[in-house]
Design a protein around this motif. Structure first.
Motif, PDB file in Angstrom:
ATOM      1  N   UNK A 274       0.946  -1.372  -0.080  1.00  0.00           N
ATOM      2  CA  UNK A 274       0.105  -0.210   0.093  1.00  0.00           C
ATOM      3  C   UNK A 274       0.862   1.200   0.168  1.00  0.00           C
ATOM      4  N   UNK A 275       0.492   2.195  -1.043  1.00  0.00           N
ATOM      5  CA  UNK A 275       1.259   3.445  -0.925  1.00  0.00           C
ATOM      6  C   UNK A 275       0.424   4.469  -0.381  1.00  0.00           C
ATOM      7  N   UNK A 276      -0.718   4.457   0.132  1.00  0.00           N
ATOM      8  CA  UNK A 276      -1.705   5.524   0.532  1.00  0.00           C
ATOM      9  C   UNK A 276      -2.103   5.257   1.650  1.00  0.00           C
ATOM     10  N   UNK A 277      -2.210   3.893   2.548  1.00  0.00           N
ATOM     11  CA  UNK A 277      -2.804   3.557   3.807  1.00  0.00           C
ATOM     12  C   UNK A 277      -1.794   3.529   4.893  1.00  0.00           C
ATOM     13  N   UNK A 278      -1.823   3.903   5.906  1.00  0.00           N
ATOM     14  CA  UNK A 278      -0.974   3.741   6.972  1.00  0.00           C
ATOM     15  C   UNK A 278      -1.734   3.154   8.341  1.00  0.00           C
ATOM     16  N   UNK A 279      -0.896   2.420   9.039  1.00  0.00           N
ATOM     17  CA  UNK A 279      -1.508   1.849  10.192  1.00  0.00           C
ATOM     18  C   UNK A 279      -1.416   2.762  11.202  1.00  0.00           C
ATOM     19  N   UNK A 280      -2.837   2.852  11.593  1.00  0.00           N
ATOM     20  CA  UNK A 280      -3.005   3.864  12.900  1.00  0.00           C
ATOM     21  C   UNK A 280      -3.415   3.140  14.243  1.00  0.00           C
ATOM     22  N   UNK A 281      -3.033   3.610  15.456  1.00  0.00           N
ATOM     23  CA  UNK A 281      -3.317   3.043  16.536  1.00  0.00           C
ATOM     24  C   UNK A 281      -4.136   3.894  17.357  1.00  0.00           C
ATOM     25  N   UNK A 282      -5.199   3.663  18.363  1.00  0.00           N
ATOM     26  CA  UNK A 282      -5.984   4.483  18.923  1.00  0.00           C
ATOM     27  C   UNK A 282      -6.475   3.417  20.223  1.00  0.00           C
ATOM     28  N   UNK A 283      -7.099   4.280  21.295  1.00  0.00           N
ATOM     29  CA  UNK A 283      -7.621   3.515  22.397  1.00  0.00           C
ATOM     30  C   UNK A 283      -8.913   3.862  22.648  1.00  0.00           C
ATOM     31  N   UNK A 284      -9.849   3.144  22.728  1.00  0.00           N
ATOM     32  CA  UNK A 284     -11.426   3.230  23.030  1.00  0.00           C
ATOM     33  C   UNK A 284     -11.431   3.627  24.444  1.00  0.00           C
ATOM     34  N   UNK A 285     -12.668   3.705  24.766  1.00  0.00           N
ATOM     35  CA  UNK A 285     -13.161   4.103  26.291  1.00  0.00           C
ATOM     36  C   UNK A 285     -12.585   2.924  27.188  1.00  0.00           C
ATOM     37  N   UNK A 286     -12.443   1.826  26.717  1.00  0.00           N
ATOM     38  CA  UNK A 286     -12.097   0.814  27.732  1.00  0.00           C
ATOM     39  C   UNK A 286     -10.501   0.652  27.836  1.00  0.00           C
ATOM     40  N   UNK A 287     -10.005   1.672  27.187  1.00  0.00           N
ATOM     41  CA  UNK A 287      -8.480   1.524  27.188  1.00  0.00           C
ATOM     42  C   UNK A 287      -7.768   0.384  26.412  1.00  0.00           C
ATOM     43  N   UNK A 288      -8.445  -0.123  25.380  1.00  0.00           N
ATOM     44  CA  UNK A 288      -7.933  -1.271  24.977  1.00  0.00           C
ATOM     45  C   UNK A 288      -7.193  -0.509  23.557  1.00  0.00           C
ATOM     46  N   UNK A 289      -6.159  -1.145  23.193  1.00  0.00           N
ATOM     47  CA  UNK A 289      -5.293  -0.561  22.242  1.00  0.00           C
ATOM     48  C   UNK A 289      -5.749  -1.108  21.067  1.00  0.00           C
ATOM     49  N   UNK A 290      -6.525  -0.431  19.963  1.00  0.00           N
ATOM     50  CA  UNK A 290      -6.829  -1.103  18.938  1.00  0.00           C
ATOM     51  C   UNK A 290      -6.008  -0.496  17.458  1.00  0.00           C
ATOM     52  N   UNK A 291      -6.337  -0.979  16.473  1.00  0.00           N
ATOM     53  CA  UNK A 291      -5.407  -0.664  15.337  1.00  0.00           C
ATOM     54  C   UNK A 291      -6.150  -0.624  13.961  1.00  0.00           C
ATOM     55  N   UNK A 292      -6.052   0.377  13.080  1.00  0.00           N
ATOM     56  CA  UNK A 292      -7.117   0.276  11.961  1.00  0.00           C
ATOM     57  C   UNK A 292      -6.254   0.902  10.706  1.00  0.00           C
ATOM     58  N   UNK A 293      -6.206   0.184   9.693  1.00  0.00           N
ATOM     59  CA  UNK A 293      -5.569   0.589   8.398  1.00  0.00           C
ATOM     60  C   UNK A 293      -6.384   1.496   7.773  1.00  0.00           C
ATOM     61  N   UNK A 294      -5.876   2.860   7.693  1.00  0.00           N
ATOM     62  CA  UNK A 294      -6.642   4.169   6.969  1.00  0.00           C
ATOM     63  C   UNK A 294      -5.662   4.785   5.871  1.00  0.00           C
ATOM     64  N   UNK A 295      -6.483   5.406   5.106  1.00  0.00           N
ATOM     65  CA  UNK A 295      -6.046   6.360   4.169  1.00  0.00           C
ATOM     66  C   UNK A 295      -5.354   7.557   4.642  1.00  0.00           C
ATOM     67  N   UNK A 296      -4.085   7.564   4.750  1.00  0.00           N
ATOM     68  CA  UNK A 296      -3.512   8.681   5.375  1.00  0.00           C
ATOM     69  C   UNK A 296      -3.876  10.053   5.261  1.00  0.00           C
ATOM     70  N   UNK A 297      -4.095  10.426   3.721  1.00  0.00           N
ATOM     71  CA  UNK A 297      -4.349  11.812   3.470  1.00  0.00           C
ATOM     72  C   UNK A 297      -5.886  12.235   3.928  1.00  0.00           C
ATOM     73  N   UNK A 298      -6.957  11.310   3.799  1.00  0.00           N
ATOM     74  CA  UNK A 298      -8.253  11.382   4.279  1.00  0.00           C
ATOM     75  C   UNK A 298      -8.436  11.796   5.778  1.00  0.00           C
ATOM     76  N   UNK A 299      -7.465  10.854   6.592  1.00  0.00           N
ATOM     77  CA  UNK A 299      -7.516  11.007   7.996  1.00  0.00           C
ATOM     78  C   UNK A 299      -7.022  12.477   8.489  1.00  0.00           C
TER      79      UNK A 299
END
Length: 339
Positions: free
Chosen positions: A159-184
């Motif tokens: 992938x040349x446009x997507x980047x893996x992002x990490x975030x935490x929800x309200x339960x403090x769980x560490x989640x990951x999502x592959x997102x289009x970098x420019x749109x984010x």
């Protein structure tokens, strides 16, 4: 000025570095007072000092001197991009672009550019506020695995446009999502934690790029072009992109001229300053030897009556100064060869 005749002048090489000399008429030189001798022997150091100060003043006043032709404070002008630079490409930087921001760090000059890149390198990666609905819409399932340095990757290597992002929800769980970098990133607020994104009761998360150690996602603003999204080490961007703080007022003016003048002044300050310091050091075969002898004759004649004793004091000081200079030269050569 002191009515001392000179026979000639020339150059010499002392161990590893070159020097220059003036051959004075010894009989005239011995007839004048030690203070007058001191003026003569200090002339080279004095002129190196004046030349360095004049260059420093010229460098400091350069924006005012070039004001009719160049303006400053609008950003950093791109003057050259290395062929292997990651800033190359259709969405990258071009010669003539004016960089105004690195992330949320304003850039008004080359010094700001270097300072912002240094801060981005030292600080942790910033995140971007993304609403829960947008996050769910943009993300898609992907395989998650850990890199050798412990960071997480969740996007395809192709992938040349997507980047893996990490975030935490309200339960403090560490989640990951592959997102289009420019749109984010575009039209998103910069954040450090989820609390920075709470607005109008819309559930939002602070998503942070999950990148390898020392690697950063940097948003480079160079209007009117679309922002460049750079992924890599900040120093690679710093070393492969040349910039200038001076923007030409007319198209026919060269963008390299202020850089050439700046570089010339900096080298002149460095060279003249170094020559002034080295020649002032009490060392054999340098101006410092004759400066020291005249200084001792002018100050210690009443305290140390015997000339041989004054010469012994001068010899010991010259020996220490020569050893100090030799140690600095050896250290400098060692540092160069060690690299």
């Amino acid at each position: 000025r002191e009515q001392v005749r000179f026979n000639g002048f020339g150059i010499f090489i002392f161990i590893v570095y070159p020097g220059a000399f003036v051959d004075l008429f010894t009989t005239h030189l011995q007839l004048i007072s030690p203070v007058q001798q001191l003026r003569i022997f200090c002339a080279g150091v004095w002129h190196n000092f004046v030349l360095g100060v004049a260059s420093f003043i010229g460098l400091f006043l350069l924006p005012a001197i070039l004001f009719p032709f160049y303006y400053t404070g609008a950003g950093a002008l791109v003057t050259e991009i290395a062929e292997d630079s990651p800033a190359n490409g259709p969405r990258g930087l071009f010669v003539g672009d004016i960089v105004t921001h690195l992330q949320d760090c304003p850039v008004y000059s080359v010094e700001d550019w270097n300072s912002c890149l240094g801060d981005l390198s030292d600080k942790s990666q910033v995140g971007y506020c993304v609403s829960a609905a947008t996050l769910q819409q943009l993300s898609f399932p992907a395989r998650v695995y850990r890199r050798l340095d412990g960071t997480v990757e969740c996007c395809s290597n192709n992938s040349l446009t997507d980047i893996c992002f990490s975030y935490s929800n309200n339960l403090d769980n560490h989640l990951h999502a592959c997102l289009p970098a420019r749109k984010v990133i575009e039209a998103s607020k910069v954040c450090r934690a989820n609390r920075d994104c709470q607005k109008d009761f819309v559930p939002s998360f602070c998503v942070t790029p999950s990148l390898e150690n020392q690697t950063r996602l940097i948003r480079v603003k160079h209007p009117p072009h679309i922002d460049m999204l750079y992924v890599g080490h900040p120093l690679h961007l710093q070393y492969t992109v040349s910039l200038s703080s001076f923007v030409p007022r007319q198209n026919f003016l060269s963008s390299d001229l202020p850089v050439v003048i700046e570089t010339f002044c900096k080298y002149l300050i460095s060279l003249s300053g170094a020559l002034a310091v080295i020649n002032a050091v009490p060392c054999f075969a340098l101006d410092g030897q004759w400066i020291l002898n005249s200084f001792l004759e002018a100050t210690l004649s009443s305290l140390i009556v015997e000339k041989q004793s004054r010469e012994l004091v001068g010899f010991l000081i010259l020996l220490a100064g020569s050893a100090l200079l030799a140690a600095n030269v050896a250290l400098g050569l060692w540092m160069v060869t060690a690299r």
